[in-house]
Design an enzyme around this catalytic site. Structure first.
Site, PDB file in Angstrom:
ATOM      1  N   GLU A  70       1.130  -1.260   0.361  1.00  0.00           N
ATOM      2  CA  GLU A  70       0.407  -0.255  -0.046  1.00  0.00           C
ATOM      3  C   GLU A  70       1.039   0.695  -0.201  1.00  0.00           C
ATOM      4  O   GLU A  70       0.552   1.883  -0.605  1.00  0.00           O
ATOM      5  CB  GLU A  70      -1.155  -0.009   1.083  1.00  0.00           C
ATOM      6  CG  GLU A  70      -2.389  -1.052   1.496  1.00  0.00           C
ATOM      7  CD  GLU A  70      -3.101  -0.838   0.587  1.00  0.00           C
ATOM      8  OE1 GLU A  70      -2.455   0.406  -0.688  1.00  0.00           O
ATOM      9  OE2 GLU A  70      -3.948  -1.816   0.050  1.00  0.00           O
ATOM     10  N   SER A 340     -38.049 -25.555 -26.177  1.00  0.00           N
ATOM     11  CA  SER A 340     -38.973 -24.721 -26.926  1.00  0.00           C
ATOM     12  C   SER A 340     -39.220 -23.767 -26.293  1.00  0.00           C
ATOM     13  O   SER A 340     -40.487 -22.607 -27.576  1.00  0.00           O
ATOM     14  CB  SER A 340     -40.146 -26.198 -27.085  1.00  0.00           C
ATOM     15  OG  SER A 340     -40.088 -27.138 -27.766  1.00  0.00           O
TER      16      SER A 340
END
Length: 657
Positions: A70, A340
Site C-alpha cells: 500500500e 421450445s
C-alpha cells in the site's frame, strides 16, 4: 495578484495547515435497500464488525505486508508522497492509461475518515490537506494503528483484528506470513479479492503481495517461498438470516458498483439509501412459488424473474432454492438451453417477414432437413416421437410444441432473420444460424428470456430491465437517478398476433393447459423442456415472467420434475396479480385483422365448415381463398350440378398444386 496578496494567501495557507482543526471522523453507517414502495428490503452487511487493538497487538508480518503493497515509503513522506505521485503519473503517461494509484496510506485514512469517495480534484485536494494535518497531529505509528483498525476487509469486517478473527479464527497478533499476505491484499478490492467469493483471485493477490514484500526486502526469499507454498485455511462465513430478496440485493450491489461507479466501501458503510424496483409482496410470492414448487430434500434448483413490461422494472427475482446454501444467481445463468420456449422468437421473425402466417400448414411427421447448400442434414424429432401425421397450422403447432413445424418455419424464414429478431428483443447470448436454433439449442439466461417476452407483452415496445431507481447519500444528496429507456423493437401488430398464438399454450391441447385452472386472466407464453432443463416463460400485460428448473451440474431431469415449471409460473403470476382491480387484456392495435379459418385447410371457412376457428393475422396476410373441402351448406344438401362440378375442380386443382 500583488506581492502582498500572495504573501497573505501563503500565510493563511500555512496557518490553516498548521493549526486548522481536523473534522470529526465519519462513523460507518449501513446502506439500506428499499423496495419500490419505500419498504426496507435489505440492510447491507447487517451491521459493522470492528475490534480496535494496539499496533503492538498486530502481527509484524501484516504490518510489513500492508506497507509493502500500500505505501512502501510511508515512513519517509509527510502525508503526500511527491515521488510516488510523480512515478505514478509517469507510468500513466507512458501507458496512456491509469495504471498506478498515488494515494499514500495516510491519504487513504483521511479519505475513509473524513471524505466521500467521489472522484474529483476537489476531493483529492481535501484528501491531501487532511493527510498533511494527520501527519502533524499524530506520529507515524499512531497513523498506522488508526489505519489498521479502520480499513475495510470485506464481509462487514473493519480493522485487522476483526478481519483476522473472521477469516482465520485467531487474533491479528498470531497471523503467519501467508495469512498476512492474504489479508493485506483484500482492501484493494474487498469483494473481488474475498477468499470466499473469489478464492482464485484471492490466491493470486496473495502471491503478488508476497512478491512485493520480497522485492522490497522486507521479507527474505526463503520466507516468501515458504509462505507462497503454504495452504491457508479460511473459516466459513457465519450463517446469517437470508433476509428479503438476497439474490436481488447482490445484483443491485453489482450494478451500483460496476455500472454506476459507486465505491464499494461507500456501498457498504456510507449510509446510502438505494431505492429499487422490487415489489416486496411479489418477491415474497415468488419465493413461496419456488419453495412450494420444488420437491423437498432434492438438489433440483429453480430460478424466477418477473419484469413489468410497461417500464422494465424488475419486480421479483429468485436465483435459487436457498441463498444460504448457494449464492449463485441462476437468473443470469447463461449455460441453460431454453428448448421450445425459444420458438416464439422464431415465429415472430417468420410472421414479420410474411413468409409464414398463422394459416400456413406443414406436415407433422419425421422429416429430414438439408441445409448449408445441401451438404448437411438435420433430423429433429418430436417429444416421445409423437406426430400428428397430417398437416397442422401454426396455432396447433405452438400449442402442442411441434418441433417439425418449428424447423420448417426457420428453414422458410432463414436462421439469420431469427437471430436478428432475438437481438432486437434483447438476447445477447451467442447464437448460430443453424436449423436446430428453432428448438432452443443455444444457452440463454432466464433474465434474457423474460426481457425478450416483455416486448410481446407491451405491444412491441421494450424497456431495458431496471433494478435501481435512485441512490442518495447519507445527507440526502442524489448520486444517481434512473430514467427508464425503451424502444419499439417490433410492431404492435406483430406483438399482438404473436401473443394471440401463444395464448393457445394455456388452452385445451396446449402444453400448459393443465395449469389453466390456476389462472383467472389472459396469459400467453411458452413451455420448454430439454434433457436437463424445464422452462415456462409467459406474460400478461402487467408482468413478464421466466421460470427455470434444473440441476446445477446439468444432470437429466425426470418428466415429473419438468412438469413443475408451469405450476410455479401459474401460481406466482396469479398470486402476484391478485390485487389488481381487474385482469388486464391484450388490446388489438391497428394493422391486425381476424378471419374465420377452416382448421383442416387453413383457408377461409365457408358456412359448410364444421369447426371454423377465429384466427388473427397481420393485415394483408390473411387467406383470400375459401375452403374447398367442406364446401357450403348448400352443397352439402345437394346444390346444382354446376356447383358440384366447381367444387370437384377446386379439389383437383389443389391436389395438382
Amino acid at each position: 495578484m500583488t506581492l502582498f496578496g500572495l504573501l497573505t494567501a501563503a500565510g493563511g495557507g500555512y496557518v490553516l495547515l498548521r493549526y486548522g482543526a481536523l473534522p470529526a471522523g465519519s462513523v460507518p453507517q449501513p446502506t439500506q435497500l428499499l423496495g419500490a414502495d419505500g419498504t426496507v428490503i435489505a440492510q447491507l452487511e447487517g451491521g459493522v464488525n470492528r475490534r480496535s487493538v494496539r499496533l503492538a497487538d498486530i502481527s509484524p508480518w501484516l504490518i510489513k505486508a500492508t506497507l509493502a503493497v500500500e505505501d512502501r515509503r510511508f515512513y519517509e513522506h509527510r502525508g503526500v508522497d511527491v515521488r510516488g505521485l510523480a512515478r505514478a503519473a509517469w507510468t500513466d503517461v507512458r501507458h496512456l492509461s491509469k495504471r498506478q494509484g498515488a494515494s499514500t496510506l495516510t491519504q487513504q485514512l483521511a479519505r475513509n475518515l473524513y471524505l466521500s469517495h467521489e472522484r474529483t480534484w476537489k476531493r483529492k485536494l481535501k484528501e491531501a490537506w487532511y493527510a498533511a494535518r494527520l501527519e502533524q497531529t499524530y506520529t507515524k505509528d499512531e497513523i498506522l494503528e488508526l489505519y489498521l483498525n479502520q480499513i475495510y476487509y470485506g464481509h462487514g469486517a473493519y480493522g485487522a483484528e476483526a478481519a483476522s478473527r473472521l477469516y482465520f479464527g485467531k487474533s491479528a497478533k498470531e497471523l503467519t506470513p501467508a495469512e498476512s499476505a492474504l489479508l493485506a491484499g483484500i482492501p484493494k478490492g474487498p469483494s473481488y479479492y474475498s477468499p470466499h467469493r473469489h478464492p482464485k483471485e484471492s490466491r493470486q493477490r496473495r502471491q503478488t503481495v508476497l512478491q512485493v514484500m520480497k522485492d522490497t526486502g522486507v521479507i527474505s526469499s526463503a520466507t516468501a517461498d515458504e509462505a507462497s507454498h503454504t495452504a491457508v485455511s479460511v473459516r466459513p462465513l457465519p450463517e446469517e438470516p437470508e433476509g428479503t430478496a438476497p439474490y436481488f440485493a447482490d445484483y443491485v450491489l453489482k450494478i451500483a458498483e460496476s455500472k454506476l461507479g459507486i465505491d464499494e466501501r461507500l456501498l457498504h458503510d456510507g449510509g446510502l439509501v438505494i431505492r429499487t424496483t422490487l415489489d416486496a409482496d411479489m418477491q415474497r410470492k415468488a419465493e413461496e412459488a419456488i419453495r412450494d414448487g420444488l420437491p423437498p430434500k432434492s438438489e433440483l434448483q429453480g430460478a424466477l424473474i418477473a419484469i413489468d413490461p410497461r417500464n422494465g422494472y424488475i419486480k421479483a427475482m429468485v436465483g435459487g432454492r436457498s441463498y444460504r446454501g448457494n449464492q449463485y444467481n441462476r437468473v443470469f445463468a447463461s449455460t441453460r438451453q431454453p428448448g421450445s420456449s425459444f420458438k416464439p422468437i422464431v415465429y415472430a421473425a417468420a410472421l414479420e417477414r410474411r413468409i409464414v402466417t398463422p394459416a400456413t400448414r406443414f406436415r407433422s411427421e419425421p422429416t429430414i432437413f438439408y441445409y448449408d447448400n445441401d451438404r448437411k442434414i438435420y433430423q429433429p424429432s418430436n417429444y416421445a416421437d409423437r406426430y400428428f401425421r397430417t398437416e397442422i397450422g401454426m396455432r396447433q403447432a405452438i400449442a402442442a410444441s411441434d418441433n417439425i413445424f418449428a424447423v420448417n418455419t426457420i428453414m422458410q424464414t432463414g436462421a439469420e432473420s431469427v437471430i436478428a429478431m432475438a437481438r432486437r428483443l434483447g438476447i445477447g447470448s451467442p447464437l448460430k444460424a443453424v436449423p436446430s436454433l428453432a428448438l432452443g439449442t443455444f444457452p440463454i439466461s432466464p433474465f434474457e428470456m423474460a426481457s425478450a417476452f416483455s416486448a410481446f407483452a407491451n405491444g412491441g415496445f421494450k424497456y431495458t430491465p431496471l433494478a435501481v431507481l435512485s441512490i442518495r447519500d447519507s445527507k440526502g444528496n442524489t448520486l444517481y437517478e434512473a430514467h427508464p429507456r425503451g424502444e419499439q423493437v417490433i410492431s404492435p401488430a406483430l406483438a399482438f398476433v404473436t401473443t394471440q398464438l401463444l395464448e393457445s399454450v394455456f388452452q385445451k391441447g396446449g402444453t400448459a393447459y393443465r395449469v389453466s385452472r390456476l389462472l383467472a386472466r389472459p396469459v400467453a407464453g411458452k413451455t420448454g423442456t430439454t434433457d436437463s432443463d424445464a422452462w415456462t416463460v409467459g406474460y400478461t400485460p402487467e408482468l413478464a415472467t421466466a421460470v427455470w428448473l434444473g440441476y446445477d451440474k446439468g444432470r437429466a431431469i425426470t418428466s415429473g420434475e419438468a412438469h413443475r415449471a408451469a405450476p410455479i409460473f401459474a401460481n406466482f403470476t396469479e398470486s402476484a396479480l391478485s390485487g389488481s382491480a381487474s385482469p388486464g387484456l391484450f388490446t388489438m392495435p391497428e394493422g391486425v385483422v381476424t378471419a374465420l379459418i377452416d382448421p383442416v385447410t387453413g383457408l377461409l371457412a365457408t358456412d359448410g365448415c364444421p369447426n371454423p376457428v377465429l384466427e388473427t393475422f397481420l393485415s394483408g396476410t390473411e387467406p383470400s381463398a375459401s375452403c374447398y373441402v367442406h364446401g357450403s351448406a348448400k352443397e352439402k344438401t345437394g346444390g346444382t350440378a354446376s356447383q358440384k362440378s366447381g367444387a370437384w375442380w377446386k379439389k383437383l386443382r389443389h391436389w395438382w398444386n
